[in-house]
Design an enzyme around this catalytic site. Structure first.
Site, mmCIF file in Angstrom:
data_model
loop_
_atom_site.group_PDB
_atom_site.id
_atom_site.type_symbol
_atom_site.label_atom_id
_atom_site.label_comp_id
_atom_site.label_asym_id
_atom_site.label_seq_id
_atom_site.Cartn_x
_atom_site.Cartn_y
_atom_site.Cartn_z
ATOM 1 N N ALA A 9 0.829 -1.218 0.000
ATOM 2 C CA ALA A 9 0.000 0.000 0.000
ATOM 3 C C ALA A 9 0.853 1.252 0.000
ATOM 4 O O ALA A 9 0.472 2.274 0.559
ATOM 5 C CB ALA A 9 -0.922 -0.007 1.217
ATOM 6 N N ARG A 15 -3.927 8.100 -9.999
ATOM 7 C CA ARG A 15 -5.113 8.196 -10.856
ATOM 8 C C ARG A 15 -6.401 8.540 -10.098
ATOM 9 O O ARG A 15 -7.442 8.761 -10.688
ATOM 10 C CB ARG A 15 -5.293 6.879 -11.632
ATOM 11 C CG ARG A 15 -4.336 6.778 -12.811
ATOM 12 C CD ARG A 15 -4.341 5.402 -13.428
ATOM 13 N NE ARG A 15 -3.665 4.425 -12.566
ATOM 14 C CZ ARG A 15 -3.633 3.119 -12.798
ATOM 15 N NH1 ARG A 15 -4.270 2.623 -13.851
ATOM 16 N NH2 ARG A 15 -2.999 2.305 -11.981
ATOM 17 N N THR A 78 6.673 -3.552 -7.165
ATOM 18 C CA THR A 78 5.996 -4.486 -6.253
ATOM 19 C C THR A 78 6.976 -5.505 -5.660
ATOM 20 O O THR A 78 6.819 -5.909 -4.506
ATOM 21 C CB THR A 78 4.856 -5.213 -6.980
ATOM 22 O OG1 THR A 78 5.328 -5.699 -8.256
ATOM 23 C CG2 THR A 78 3.691 -4.284 -7.238
ATOM 24 N N LYS A 351 -32.661 16.743 19.501
ATOM 25 C CA LYS A 351 -31.232 16.534 19.771
ATOM 26 C C LYS A 351 -31.023 16.250 21.239
ATOM 27 O O LYS A 351 -31.614 16.921 22.086
ATOM 28 C CB LYS A 351 -30.441 17.784 19.363
ATOM 29 C CG LYS A 351 -28.955 17.634 19.495
ATOM 30 C CD LYS A 351 -28.255 18.865 20.072
ATOM 31 C CE LYS A 351 -28.566 19.097 21.530
ATOM 32 N NZ LYS A 351 -27.763 20.149 22.170
HETATM 33 C C1 UD1 Z 1 0.162 -5.368 -10.763
HETATM 34 C C2 UD1 Z 1 0.790 -6.614 -11.386
HETATM 35 C C3 UD1 Z 1 -0.058 -7.082 -12.548
HETATM 36 C C4 UD1 Z 1 -1.458 -7.363 -12.050
HETATM 37 C C5 UD1 Z 1 -2.051 -6.137 -11.353
HETATM 38 C C6 UD1 Z 1 -3.350 -6.506 -10.690
HETATM 39 C C7 UD1 Z 1 3.181 -6.255 -11.046
HETATM 40 C C8 UD1 Z 1 4.463 -5.891 -11.698
HETATM 41 N N1 UD1 Z 1 2.124 -6.288 -11.850
HETATM 42 O O1 UD1 Z 1 0.210 -4.338 -11.750
HETATM 43 O O2 UD1 Z 1 0.485 -8.265 -13.121
HETATM 44 O O3 UD1 Z 1 -2.284 -7.741 -13.140
HETATM 45 O O4 UD1 Z 1 -1.157 -5.664 -10.335
HETATM 46 O O5 UD1 Z 1 -3.916 -5.370 -10.081
HETATM 47 O O6 UD1 Z 1 3.131 -6.519 -9.856
HETATM 48 N N2 UD1 Z 1 3.040 -0.806 -4.676
HETATM 49 C C9 UD1 Z 1 3.886 -0.532 -3.626
HETATM 50 N N3 UD1 Z 1 5.167 -0.172 -3.901
HETATM 51 C C10 UD1 Z 1 5.644 -0.086 -5.159
HETATM 52 C C11 UD1 Z 1 4.767 -0.369 -6.227
HETATM 53 C C12 UD1 Z 1 3.481 -0.734 -5.959
HETATM 54 O O7 UD1 Z 1 3.500 -0.599 -2.457
HETATM 55 O O8 UD1 Z 1 6.826 0.239 -5.310
HETATM 56 C C13 UD1 Z 1 1.658 -1.186 -4.373
HETATM 57 C C14 UD1 Z 1 0.676 -0.176 -4.914
HETATM 58 O O9 UD1 Z 1 0.329 0.770 -3.912
HETATM 59 C C15 UD1 Z 1 -0.524 -1.041 -5.280
HETATM 60 C C16 UD1 Z 1 0.085 -2.399 -5.586
HETATM 61 O O10 UD1 Z 1 1.380 -2.388 -5.046
HETATM 62 O O11 UD1 Z 1 -1.414 -1.212 -4.192
HETATM 63 C C17 UD1 Z 1 0.114 -2.706 -7.079
HETATM 64 O O12 UD1 Z 1 0.926 -1.767 -7.745
HETATM 65 P P1 UD1 Z 1 0.525 -1.201 -9.177
HETATM 66 O O13 UD1 Z 1 1.597 -0.284 -9.622
HETATM 67 O O14 UD1 Z 1 -0.872 -0.694 -9.146
HETATM 68 O O15 UD1 Z 1 0.603 -2.537 -10.066
HETATM 69 P P2 UD1 Z 1 -0.111 -2.775 -11.441
HETATM 70 O O16 UD1 Z 1 0.600 -2.016 -12.512
HETATM 71 O O17 UD1 Z 1 -1.554 -2.576 -11.293
HETATM 72 CA CA CA Z 2 -3.052 -1.556 -9.740
#
Ligand code: UD1
Ligand code: CA
Length: 456
Positions: A9, A15, A78, A351
């Site tokens: 998180a 967005r 991630t 109230k």
């Molecule tokens: C990710 C998956 C994708 C999947 C999708 C589903 C990866 C590379 N890709 O893509 O395959 O289909 O989720 O929703 O994992 N976050 C962090 N730190 C970071 C980056 C992200 O805490 O450095 C958290 C974000 O807050 C978010 C979650 O990880 O809650 C997912 O990150 P996001 O960048 O939204 O991944 P997607 O591009 O959606």
């Molecule tokens: Ca996402």
């Protein structure tokens, strides 16, 4: 086998176009992160580790007690986010590690439990949930080999034309063999396109290690709604409402139009309650059997007894006892307690007041900081003048008292049992039981003979 969950998180949620971090957006009375935390806690029997960014005090506060935190200073992807949680996770010495994203509020805890069970059973390095759906919604694609075994996850932006046609999608919920996971995380290479460390690269790493990767496919698209935009949030709200409302209908609650009924998670409704359109049942509201609520009501932390009728009204932090009714257009707030069988009519505001049984307050009037005895009559236009400019003052109205139209009760003041105030009286002094007062300021009248109407 113990499993520790890691919830990612740390992302900003750009967005959403908001100053509020994405995971703090509310959905049916709970923040996204609180939903993720409670689902993970339920699934694995212990609070998760939440990976947060810098300046995340509010996110931490929203997670509740017992949750562990890891701080990801820079959002390097991630895979990196999971690495940041490694030390805390190792300290909890779980054999399996579940990872999910904080923005997936409808994921049922049962799915996470099933995932962990399947990983333990199969001995796989990775078990993951996948969604089979026609609309890929930007999710990564799950690539399988000719034998049907999972080989890799390819992000949409990096997918070939052929891979883009794959309809098995990565929803981002995984369970890992902990002993394999920690060293494997070190082997993720920065993504050539974005420079981020992708958690999803672990699938190909496991396959290269000769380890099994199992996928549990589902076609429940609603369970995997991820919140990226406010439009997603509205979709999630609609899906969650369908789920909640259906649950209540199966427990005996009638709704003629469930699409226009908004019930929070923590509300509780008895069988044979009817909820009419455009009604919001929010917070820890309780509604007793046989009550009819709506149309057009907002109940927040309300306690409604049995057999009550509430129409077009707002009831907040207040209660109606059995058989009472309110509205249309009543407003109860800040600790209004309405006794059994009492009648609160249109444009009545109450109230911080306690009304006994059988009180009638039919028309535009205000009671604040008042105590009203059984069967008292509060006529049209009665107002407790409860604020002296400095502080709130109490009003006490005895059993069976008749407070006439347009009476101003200048608090602190007491109207005795069975006393009467005449129309337009401005009562500045206490009225004795059975006494009748009229005028401005109100003064006593001769005692009334039995059987005469309340009119001089
Ligand atoms: C990710 C998956 C994708 C999947 C999708 C589903 C990866 C590379 N890709 O893509 O395959 O289909 O989720 O929703 O994992 N976050 C962090 N730190 C970071 C980056 C992200 O805490 O450095 C958290 C974000 O807050 C978010 C979650 O990880 O809650 C997912 O990150 P996001 O960048 O939204 O991944 P997607 O591009 O959606
Ligand atoms: Ca996402």
């Amino acid at each position: 086998m113990t499993t520790i969950a890691i919830i990612l998180a740390a992302g900003k949620g750009t967005r959403m176009v908001s100053d509020l971090p994405k995971v703090l957006f509310p959905l049916r009375g709970k923040t996204l992160i609180a939903r993720a935390v409670s689902a993970a806690t339920q699934a694995f029997g212990q609070p998760p580790i939440v990976v947060v960014g810098l300046m995340s005090d509010d996110v931490r506060a929203a997670c509740g007690t017992g949750v562990h935190f890891a701080t990801q200073v820079q959002q390097l992807g991630t895979g990196h986010a999971v690495k940041v949680a490694a030390e805390s996770a190792k300290a909890l010495s779980a054999e399996a590690v579940a990872v999910m994203y904080g923005d997936m509020p409808l994921l049922p805890s049962e799915m996470m439990t099933a995932l962990a069970v399947e990983r333990a059973r199969s001995g796989a390095a990775i078990a993951m949930l996948t969604l089979v759906a026609d609309n890929p919604r930007g999710f990564g694609r799950v690539v399988r080999n000719d034998a049907g075994a999972v080989e890799a996850i390819v992000e949409e932006v990096a997918a070939t034309a052929e891979q883009l046609r794959i309809r098995e999608l990565n929803v981002g919920v995984y369970c890992f063999d902990a002993a394999w996971l920690w060293p494997a995380l070190e082997r993720i290479q920065p993504n050539p396109r974005k420079g981020e460390y992708f958690l999803t690269d672990l699938v190909a790493i496991a396959v290269a290690d000769g380890r099994q990767v199992v996928a549990i496919p589902s076609n429940d698209a609603e369970a995997f709604i991820g919140i990226n935009t406010r439009a997603d949030l509205a979709d999630a709200d609609a899906a969650l409402r369908r789920r909640i409302n259906r649950g209540w209908m199966l427990k005996g609650v009638s709704m003629v139009d469930p699409g226009s009924v908004y019930i929070d998670d923590d509300a509780d409704l008895a069988p044979d309650v009817t909820v009419l359109p455009n009604t919001h049942v929010l917070g820890a509201t309780r509604i007793g059997t046989g009550s009819v609520i709506g149309p057009n009501c907002v109940l927040r932390n309300a306690r409604i007894g049995r057999g009550c009728v509430v129409q077009q009204s707002s009831i907040e932090d207040s209660s109606l006892d059995d058989g009472a009714d309110a509205g249309p257009f009543a407003r109860l707030r800040g600790g209004a307690r309405i006794g059994p069988g009492s009648h609160i009519g249109n444009f009545a505001e109450i109230k911080n007041s306690t009304l006994g049984p059988g009180v009638k307050m039919g028309h535009f009037s205000y009671l604040g900081d008042a105590t009203v005895g059984a069967e008292a009559n509060i006529s049209a236009g009665v107002v407790t003048c409860n604020f002296d400019g400095q502080q709130k003052q109490p009003t006490t109205i005895g059993d069976g008292a008749f407070v006439g139209c347009d009476t101003m009760l200048v608090a602190p003041v007491t109207i005795g049992a069975h006393a009467l105030t005449g129309a337009g009286a401005v009562v500045t002094h206490d009225v004795a039981p059975g006494e009748r007062v009229v005028g401005v300021p109100a003064r006593p009248l001769a005692p009334k003979s039995p059987g005469t109407p309340n009119k001089e």
